[in-house]
Motif scaffolding. Structure first.
Motif, short mmCIF file in Angstrom:
data_model
loop_
_atom_site.label_atom_id
_atom_site.label_comp_id
_atom_site.label_asym_id
_atom_site.label_seq_id
_atom_site.Cartn_x
_atom_site.Cartn_y
_atom_site.Cartn_z
N HIS A 292 6.06 6.07 0.83
CA HIS A 292 5.91 7.10 -0.19
C HIS A 292 7.24 7.19 -0.94
O HIS A 292 8.28 7.43 -0.33
CB HIS A 292 5.61 8.46 0.46
CG HIS A 292 4.22 8.54 1.00
ND1 HIS A 292 3.88 8.12 2.28
CD2 HIS A 292 3.08 9.00 0.43
CE1 HIS A 292 2.58 8.32 2.47
NE2 HIS A 292 2.06 8.85 1.37
N GLY B 247 -1.31 5.71 -6.62
CA GLY B 247 -1.28 4.62 -5.64
C GLY B 247 -0.43 3.47 -6.15
O GLY B 247 -0.20 3.32 -7.34
N ASN C 135 0.84 -1.19 0.00
CA ASN C 135 0.00 0.00 0.00
C ASN C 135 0.88 1.24 0.00
O ASN C 135 0.96 1.96 0.99
CB ASN C 135 -0.92 -0.03 1.23
CG ASN C 135 -1.94 1.10 1.20
OD1 ASN C 135 -2.24 1.64 0.14
ND2 ASN C 135 -2.44 1.47 2.36
N GLY C 136 1.56 1.45 -1.12
CA GLY C 136 2.46 2.59 -1.22
C GLY C 136 1.94 3.63 -2.20
O GLY C 136 0.92 3.43 -2.87
N ARG C 137 2.66 4.74 -2.24
CA ARG C 137 2.32 5.80 -3.20
C ARG C 137 3.60 6.31 -3.82
O ARG C 137 4.64 6.38 -3.18
CB ARG C 137 1.61 6.96 -2.49
CG ARG C 137 0.23 6.59 -2.00
CD ARG C 137 -0.65 7.83 -1.83
NE ARG C 137 -0.18 8.73 -0.80
CZ ARG C 137 -0.75 9.92 -0.55
NH1 ARG C 137 -1.80 10.33 -1.27
NH2 ARG C 137 -0.29 10.69 0.41
N PHE D 259 -0.52 4.56 4.52
CA PHE D 259 0.39 3.99 3.50
C PHE D 259 1.64 3.40 4.14
O PHE D 259 2.08 3.86 5.19
CB PHE D 259 0.78 5.06 2.49
CG PHE D 259 -0.41 5.62 1.78
CD1 PHE D 259 -1.05 4.88 0.79
CD2 PHE D 259 -0.92 6.86 2.10
CE1 PHE D 259 -2.18 5.37 0.14
CE2 PHE D 259 -2.05 7.37 1.47
CZ PHE D 259 -2.68 6.61 0.48
N ASP D 260 2.21 2.36 3.48
CA ASP D 260 3.47 1.84 4.02
C ASP D 260 4.64 2.71 3.58
O ASP D 260 5.50 3.04 4.37
CB ASP D 260 3.66 0.34 3.72
CG ASP D 260 3.43 -0.07 2.28
OD1 ASP D 260 3.79 0.71 1.38
OD2 ASP D 260 2.91 -1.18 2.05
N ASN E 220 3.06 0.33 9.60
CA ASN E 220 2.09 -0.04 8.57
C ASN E 220 2.55 -1.24 7.74
O ASN E 220 1.86 -1.66 6.81
CB ASN E 220 1.83 1.15 7.64
CG ASN E 220 1.05 2.24 8.34
OD1 ASN E 220 0.46 2.01 9.39
ND2 ASN E 220 1.06 3.46 7.78
N TYR F 260 0.28 12.17 -6.57
CA TYR F 260 0.52 10.79 -6.13
C TYR F 260 -0.31 9.81 -6.93
O TYR F 260 -1.47 10.05 -7.22
CB TYR F 260 0.18 10.64 -4.64
CG TYR F 260 1.28 11.20 -3.79
CD1 TYR F 260 2.46 10.48 -3.60
CD2 TYR F 260 1.17 12.46 -3.22
CE1 TYR F 260 3.50 11.00 -2.86
CE2 TYR F 260 2.21 12.99 -2.47
CZ TYR F 260 3.37 12.26 -2.30
OH TYR F 260 4.41 12.78 -1.59
N THR G 160 -0.14 8.14 8.20
CA THR G 160 -1.01 7.88 7.03
C THR G 160 -1.29 6.37 7.02
O THR G 160 -0.64 5.62 7.73
CB THR G 160 -0.33 8.23 5.67
OG1 THR G 160 0.66 7.23 5.39
CG2 THR G 160 0.30 9.61 5.68
#
Ligand SMILES: Cc1cc2nc3c(=O)[nH]c(=O)nc-3n(C[C@H](O)[C@H](O)[C@H](O)COP(=O)(O)OP(=O)(O)OC[C@H]3O[C@@H](n4cnc5c(N)ncnc54)[C@H](O)[C@@H]3O)c2cc1C
Length: 491
Positions: free
Chosen positions: A336, A97, A86-88, A333-334, A353, A95, A331
């Protein structure tokens, strides 16, 4: 007075520990010398403000060969969690996903960039295969100039400190061909999606739990793991290599192996003067320390011209900045990914995360900022990173943090730099290393190979398998080295 082992392993990162475990299970007497006061090397975890953190974003990739995954499952049990990524990724000031979705990309990417990528895809057959040459040449040819300029060129400059024109084409083949966010951008833009890269494995107590478990298993099988012990000199001699050691830099902030690591000793030698040099002999030595460092330890060393070429091999350093954020998770997310020039930070990860763990506090979290640099440069010498933290978040369109503290780690050897000409410098050194009797070099730093933990572990296993009852099997090792050359780094 010294002691003798069938095998001495220098370095307790994943490659050295995997080798030690396998060799000890086979009944060899094994001693591991680790300079730091903890195992794991780059794959180690430690604690910041009650949160287990890694040396930058680390995940066990689904590309891990099944037999290695099975061994790690055996050691870690349910603690090895299967997770969805689950990164961005920031591209063109917005961004996208990760894993990427074609519909989202078509909507999110600026029309100019999309048109450029589409144009490049159409003209791809005219550009040729892009083999050989430079990183810039290879990627302009394969991905097209639009994507290269938007993503890869600025990212390379930050990561390795060199423009793509000064980086060898090998770098593109070793990394970009992998199932990375970068490659997936390309694949999805070409209308193909992938099942790969969507999941990963991660231990409940941080990535370093892998190395801790390997160390515990090696110790349980009889290996003697000596922390805080640096090798200072190696004298190959017929049938028995002599190693001199001295205490490493002393206790640091690192975490040791998990509970129960019976024969993992923090003391250089049980009843010796802690400042004294010790001496041990080995039937065979595995070195996983940087290959140029090995060249400085072995006596006699390489010829002057080889030593000089080795001195030109460079490693990128990294400052890891751990920012403690008050107020729960930052956040969902894992990680960025920040390839752009607006910040020197290449990635921000939020370790909590990466796992589900009741040990992680609910009222705070820790973010890890990865800042590649050169040892000794301005970033390396920076004392206070709180400004970098706040500025990076503001410039990258990310939520601010309520900063309760900052912990900084500086790591001098992180990425081998494949500057153009590196292959020649490396070839001479590697050829010399191949002539040291009963000493074998492997691992990320030991082979100047930009790799993953599962590659490092595979090298350790293959090295032990080349150590037969009748001695070192050079042809088995050459075959293994051939396999390592095909390793491609996953992001
Ligand atoms: C920012 C970053 C992100 C990464 N992300 C991932 C990821 O997501 N997934 C993945 O699989 N891999 C990832 N990796 C790669 C992974 O960390 C390495 O592949 C792995 O740690 C290499 O293991 P190794 O044993 O070869 O070397 P290392 O881990 O570097 O271990 C070498 C050991 O040798 C010791 N040593 C050095 N000199 C001496 C001496 N003179 N005497 C005794 N000991 C010495 C060091 O202290 C160290 O413990 C990442 C790496 C980085 C830098």
């Amino acid at each position: 007075m010294g002691m003798s082992s069938d095998l001495v392993v220098m370095g307790a990162g994943p490659s050295g520990l995997a080798a030690a475990w396998r060799a000890a299970r086979r009944g060899l007497s094994v001693t591991v010398l680790e300079r730091a006061d903890h195992v794991g090397g780059l794959s180690a975890s430690f604690e910041v403000s009650g949160v287990r953190v890694d040396h930058g974003s680390h995940r066990l990739h689904p590309a891990t060969p099944p037999h290695l995954l099975a061994d790690l499952r055996g050691l870690l049990g349910d603690d090895l969690q299967r997770r969805s990524r689950n990164g961005r990724l920031r591209i063109a000031d917005r961004y996208v996903g990760f894993p990427l979705k074609p519909a989202e990309l078509a909507k999110r990417l600026p029309p100019g960039l999309l048109a450029g990528v589409a144009r490049d895809a159409l003209t791809a057959p005219l550009r040729g295969a892009g083999r050989g040459g430079t990183y810039a040449g290879a990627l302009r040819a394969s991905l097209g100039p639009a994507l290269y300029e938007a993503l890869y060129a600025p990212y390379a400059l930050k990561l390795w400190g060199l423009p793509g024109e000064e980086i060898d084409g090998d770098q593109a083949r070793r990394r970009v061909t992998a199932d990375s966010p970068w490659k997936i951008v390309r694949r999805i833009l070409r209308g193909r999606s992938s099942g790969q890269g969507k999941i990963f494995y991660y231990p409940r107590r941080g990535f370093g739990q892998i190395a801790d478990a390997l160390a515990d298993a090696a110790a349980a099988a009889g290996a003697d793991i000596r922390l805080g012990t640096a090798c200072t000199r190696i004298e190959p001699a017929a049938g028995a290599v002599v190693l001199h050691t001295s205490p490493g830099p002393g206790p640091g902030r690192g975490s040791g192996p998990g509970a129960g690591g019976g024969a993992v000793s923090r003391d250089p030698a049980p009843d010796a003067d802690p400042t004294a040099e010790a001496r041990l002999t080995a039937g065979h030595v595995f070195s996983t320390i940087p290959m140029p460092a090995l060249a400085r330890l072995v006596e006699p060393g390489p010829a002057p011209e080889v030593a000089e070429a080795a001195g030109r091999l460079r490693f990128r350093a990294m400052v890891l900045v751990y920012a403690v954020h008050e107020g729960g998770r930052w956040t969902p997310f894992d990680a960025h990914y920040l390839p752009g020039p607006e910040t020197p930070v290449t990635r921000i990860s939020e370790p909590a995360n990466y796992r589900t763990s009741a040990d992680d506090p609910g009222d705070r979290t820790v973010l890890c900022f990865e800042i590649p640099c050169a040892a000794g440069d301005e970033i390396w010498a920076t004392g206070d990173f709180s400004g970098v933290v706040h500025e990076t978040l503001a410039r990258s369109g990310l939520p601010p943090v309520d900063l309760a503290g900052v912990v900084v780690r500086r790591v001098p050897y992180v990425y081998p730099i494949y500057a153009t000409g590196y292959a020649e410098h490396l070839a001479g050194l590697d050829a010399w290393a191949g002539t040291i009797p009963d000493v074998t070099t492997f691992g990320r730093l030991g082979l100047f190979a930009h790799d993953n933990t599962h590659h490092a572990m595979a090298m350790g296993y293959d090295a032990v398998d080349s150590l037969t009852e009748t001695g070192w099997d050079g042809s088995a090792w050459r075959a293994a080295r051939g396999r390592f050359a095909g390793h491609v780094v996953e992001d």
